[in-house]
Scaffold this motif. Structure first.
Motif, short mmCIF file in Angstrom:
data_model
loop_
_atom_site.label_atom_id
_atom_site.label_comp_id
_atom_site.label_asym_id
_atom_site.label_seq_id
_atom_site.Cartn_x
_atom_site.Cartn_y
_atom_site.Cartn_z
N LYS A 100 0.77 -1.00 0.07
CA LYS A 100 0.00 -0.24 -0.45
C LYS A 100 0.95 1.14 -0.45
O LYS A 100 1.97 0.96 0.42
N ASP A 138 0.72 5.92 -0.07
CA ASP A 138 -0.42 6.36 1.05
C ASP A 138 -1.16 7.43 0.53
O ASP A 138 -2.47 7.33 0.96
N ASP A 188 -4.15 7.73 -3.10
CA ASP A 188 -5.48 6.47 -3.70
C ASP A 188 -5.57 5.69 -4.79
O ASP A 188 -4.37 5.64 -5.05
N ASP A 200 -5.82 -3.33 2.96
CA ASP A 200 -5.72 -1.24 2.64
C ASP A 200 -6.54 -0.31 2.48
O ASP A 200 -6.58 0.77 2.24
N TYR A 201 -7.93 -0.52 1.36
CA TYR A 201 -8.55 -0.10 0.88
C TYR A 201 -9.38 -0.71 -0.06
O TYR A 201 -9.88 -2.02 0.77
N ARG A 256 -8.04 4.58 0.66
CA ARG A 256 -7.75 4.38 2.27
C ARG A 256 -8.04 3.84 3.10
O ARG A 256 -9.01 4.73 3.74
N THR A 257 -8.34 2.83 3.91
CA THR A 257 -9.04 2.53 5.29
C THR A 257 -8.24 2.90 5.98
O THR A 257 -6.57 3.05 6.87
N ASP A 313 -5.95 2.80 9.44
CA ASP A 313 -5.25 1.91 9.90
C ASP A 313 -5.58 1.79 11.58
O ASP A 313 -5.19 1.77 12.24
#
Lengths: 235, 235
Positions: free
Chosen positions: A124, A126, A128, B111-112, B135-136, B138
């Motif tokens: 991942k 940072d 989108d 993660d997304y 992004r979700t 963390d």
């Protein structure tokens, strides 16, 4: 077994209306890999396809079930081929279609797959992101186009304007019969009952809410009738 | 029960090294909806998280297990909270974290997630498509930042350069301990054994290949030791 063979011979003819027929059924979801850990899939439980395979076997057919990942047991008398992706399922169906008289496309095949499958897990970052998707091949449309002698039953799972969508899908793909899920896919998936709007060349019928097993038996009986009187083979 | 309470009092202290402690465990995959039928997920079986919850309960802890969709049974003595998406899991963990002494983030959290969730099933069109992802949050990094008193154990599942990735992830997220899957996530997911590379403030250890149940017991024993001697609480 000998007992089963005797039982088969002694059963009234009407009880095994698909005796000698080969029925190929697809069922369950497909999984489209993004990388070794992530994938795109859907909520299909596989129950309708498994119920149809069981009903076809009960009606005397030779049944092959091409199944995406489910937690369901193989129905009695059914041969199962396990697949993961839409491409796997397409290949497995095409490998079995030559022998088939009937193809029932009950799988919830992914319409799209990721354009690229990463070999390593994607790290991942940072910001989108986006996934580029490409269309998968339409299994039941390919069967209807390349094997016009095969009786095809498809399903429609749109959440809006289901009746029009079902009629349109049947015509566009050249299917013999189509069944629309009346309760909507988010309700139908995972539960054990449903109601269907069934269209073939003879017209449309509404199958009232019932268990998937009962709906499957009714669909199989209708297919057996159509094969017997050879009406409704093409739109 | 009275019998269980008596057994607890009569057991040697070392047999219940987490007695009185509250352990919160996340486990399983998450599902990120694209529309009512399609979702993005991963191959996590949930077995490592469930084994850790079982081992913590066996060590005498009060255990809450926040679990994504799996086919696993709730371990004896464990309270389970079921969730679907990464956002659900974040909310469920935050609702339970106040009471926790230990947080074990064993879930394979997406993660997304798709930027937009369609209310109706998205109709396919002829061309290619793309899914915009955001992004979700963390979960374990948020726990480590906002609840520094909580002992945090995270997992690293990168397929390349795992040792460096594990050390980096521990430092970056401020975790007390991290365990890297030596066999790689595509091998580790779904199987019942694994090997781990475990890092905390005291250094790194290699846990040789063993069943997930045995590895979980060893991790829980190591956490209990660290809690007892209060070393290695922060990097």
């Amino acid at each position: 077994t000998i007992v089963a063979a005797l039982a088969e011979r002694m059963a009234p003819a009407g009880a095994r209306p698909l005796a000698g027929q080969h029925v190929l059924v697809s069922a369950g979801p497909t999984r489209e890999a993004l990388d070794p850990v992530r994938y795109l899939t859907n909520h299909s439980s596989g129950r309708m396809g498994y119920a149809l395979a069981a009903a076809a076997a009960h009606a005397g057919a030779h049944v092959c079930l091409v199944s995406g990942p489910t937690t369901l047991a193989v129905p009695a008398g059914v041969r199962r081929v396990d697949v993961q992706s839409a491409a796997d399922m397409h290949a497995a169906v095409m490998a079995e279609i030559e022998a088939a008289d009937v193809f029932i496309g009950a799988a919830a095949v992914a319409d799209y797959r990721p354009a690229d499958i990463a070999t390593d897990k994607i790290k991942k970052s940072d910001g989108d992101a986006e996934i580029r998707l490409v269309r998968t091949r339409d299994i039941i449309a390919d069967v209807a186009r390349d094997y016009p002698r095969v009786f095809t039953l498809g399903f429609a799972a749109e959440t809006t304007d289901m009746e029009a969508a079902a009629r349109d899908k049947r015509a566009r793909k050249g299917l013999t019969m189509i069944a629309g899920n009346v309760v909507g896919p988010n309700d139908a998936f995972g539960r054990d009952d449903n109601a269907l709007f069934v269209v073939d060349a003879a017209g449309a019928q509404y199958y009232e809410r019932d268990t998937k097993a009962a709906l499957a038996e009714r669909l199989i009986a209708q297919i057996a009738e159509r094969l017997a009187d050879k009406t409704g083979q093409r739109a």
